[in-house]
Scaffold this active site. Structure first.
Site, PDB file in Angstrom:
ATOM      1  N   SER A   1      42.901 -15.566 109.356  1.00  0.00           N
ATOM      2  CA  SER A   1      43.274 -16.553 108.329  1.00  0.00           C
ATOM      3  C   SER A   1      42.061 -16.937 107.479  1.00  0.00           C
ATOM      4  O   SER A   1      42.222 -17.381 106.341  1.00  0.00           O
ATOM      5  CB  SER A   1      43.931 -17.785 108.950  1.00  0.00           C
ATOM      6  OG  SER A   1      43.155 -18.283 109.995  1.00  0.00           O
TER       7      SER A   1
ATOM      8  N   LYS B   1      41.466 -26.856 115.298  1.00  0.00           N
ATOM      9  CA  LYS B   1      42.503 -27.666 115.935  1.00  0.00           C
ATOM     10  C   LYS B   1      41.958 -28.653 116.955  1.00  0.00           C
ATOM     11  O   LYS B   1      42.679 -29.540 117.401  1.00  0.00           O
ATOM     12  CB  LYS B   1      43.555 -26.759 116.569  1.00  0.00           C
ATOM     13  CG  LYS B   1      44.345 -25.961 115.545  1.00  0.00           C
ATOM     14  CD  LYS B   1      45.133 -26.860 114.593  1.00  0.00           C
ATOM     15  CE  LYS B   1      46.056 -26.018 113.725  1.00  0.00           C
ATOM     16  NZ  LYS B   1      46.914 -26.858 112.884  1.00  0.00           N
TER      17      LYS B   1
END
Lengths: 312, 91
Positions: free
Chosen positions: A256, A42
């Site tokens: 994830s 991110k």
């Protein structure tokens, strides 16, 4: 590698092979985004969200930034807003891990909690309400801002092409849709034969506790036409692959990553033998230690015990 | 026999059951049996004969939009999962 400040040290992450976990005849590589300055993919998105807004005159010096996030985007934005002089408010589900709260607080971020029962949908809803009520804040809105996918189109994908020109398939988790859309489009523009797969986390019942289906949400950033398929991965499988990654390949990743790896393994047999597959590893496991995801014990029991916080 | 997984939000139509057994060789056949058993699901899942936009359906974990839609074959030991579309959790 020398950089003037932290905002320039984003990207150029390692692409690391998994010789022990790849199916026979195939090689899976992980794009280790945990190597970014605040420890996740991110950082790329945060940089593009802020710098595109600056470029288009949407963000005034010193203006407050407000964003719904379950953590990584908030932490990336926090570091960037700190060095660029923008105060930041993050709207997060109240069940996000303690590490994320501490990191954001350390960066001086104001946190607004949304109900855990509404999951990420709840933070999106609340952030939209807050932004609508306060004309002085700027909401980049990663779920709907093309800068999110553009970050991957312009940085992540070219890095993969440079390192692994023979890449046959790309797998990434489905959150905002930025990675699969941005990387997928660029890889397909470069070689139309590249296949793109989304690994969709199967959230616990808690996150699916919508009052009705009309409260569902598909992020505007996600371009479903770029996907060759979309495969869901349950908590137990994601956690199993994540823990195997540490045990067999010496890589400590977030949950994830395990989901993407499970899908990468599943789709190998759809590709010609010898194919090289890139799976996204959005972050390391550090921020999730307090959830107990890596504690010793039975994986099914651990997954059941933390199903409410695993993907949060 | 295929098992259909019902999300929390739709269990009011299945007497609270999270899993319902429904015969059928395709998703269409399975759903037709499912709706016959639990008529309240019909309007929630379908707009005419099309699945609603926020309804994701998976056979053996794979989204049927990328398989053959409602014509996707269902094996006896497959799980057909219905999930509402939600915002991602990793952002």
């Amino acid at each position: 590698m020398l950089f003037g400040d932290v905002s320039q040290a984003i990207g150029n992450t390692p692409l690391v092979g998994l010789p022990r976990m790849s199916p026979d005849g195939y090689t899976i590589y992980l794009k280790l985004e945990g190597h970014n300055p605040t420890g996740s993919v991110k950082d790329r998105v945060a940089k593009y969200l802020i710098e595109q807004a600056e470029r288009h005159g949407l963000l005034e010096p010193g203006q407050r930034v407000l964003e719904p996030t379950s953590g990584n985007t908030g932490i990336g934005l926090a570091a960037l807003c700190k060095v660029k002089g923008y105060p930041l408010t993050c709207v997060m589900p109240e069940n996000t891990s303690e590490e994320r709260t501490q990191l954001l607080t350390m960066f001086g971020v104001e946190i607004v909690w949304s109900p855990a029962s509404e999951g990420s949908n709840g933070s999106v809803r609340l952030a939209r309400e807050l932004a609508a009520a306060d004309p002085d804040v700027y909401m980049p809105f990663q779920y709907g801002n093309p800068a999110n996918a553009l970050a991957h189109y312009e940085t992540t994908a070219p890095e993969i092409i440079a390192d692994l020109p023979g890449v046959a398939a790309f797998v990434a988790g489905l959150g905002t849709g930025g990675s699969v859309t941005g990387v997928g489009k660029r890889l397909k523009a470069w070689n139309p034969d590249v296949r793109v797969f989304a690994a969709e986390p199967e959230y616990g019942d808690l996150v699916y506790g919508l009052r009705n289906l009309d409260e569902g949400y598909v992020p505007e950033v996600l371009d479903e036409s770029v996907l060759d398929s979309r495969i869901k991965v349950g908590s137990v499988k994601a956690l199993t692959y994540t823990r195997r990654l540490a045990e067999e390949e010496g890589i400590f990743a977030g949950v994830s990553t395990g989901a993407s790896l499970a899908v990468a393994e599943r789709v190998c047999k759809r590709l010609p033998e010898g194919s090289e597959v890139v799976a996204m590893s959005p972050d390391g496991g550090w921020k999730y230690l307090s959830t107990g995801a890596y504690a010793p014990g039975d994986v099914e029991r651990i997954a059941a015990g933390i199903s409410g916080t695993l993907w949060a | 026999m295929p098992v259909v997984r019902i999300p929390t939000v739709l269990r009011k139509h299945t007497d609270g059951d999270a899993k319902v057994v429904a015969h059928g060789a395709t998703v269409r056949e399975v759903f037709s049996k499912l709706v016959a058993q639990h008529p309240g699901l019909g309007e929630e899942l379908f707009d005419g004969d099309q699945l609603r936009g926020f309804v994701n359906v998976y056979v053996d974990d794979e989204d049927i939009r990328y398989l053959s839609g409602q014509d996707t074959p269902v094996e006896a030991d497959d799980e057909v999962a219905i999930m509402p579309a939600v915002a991602g959790g990793c952002g």
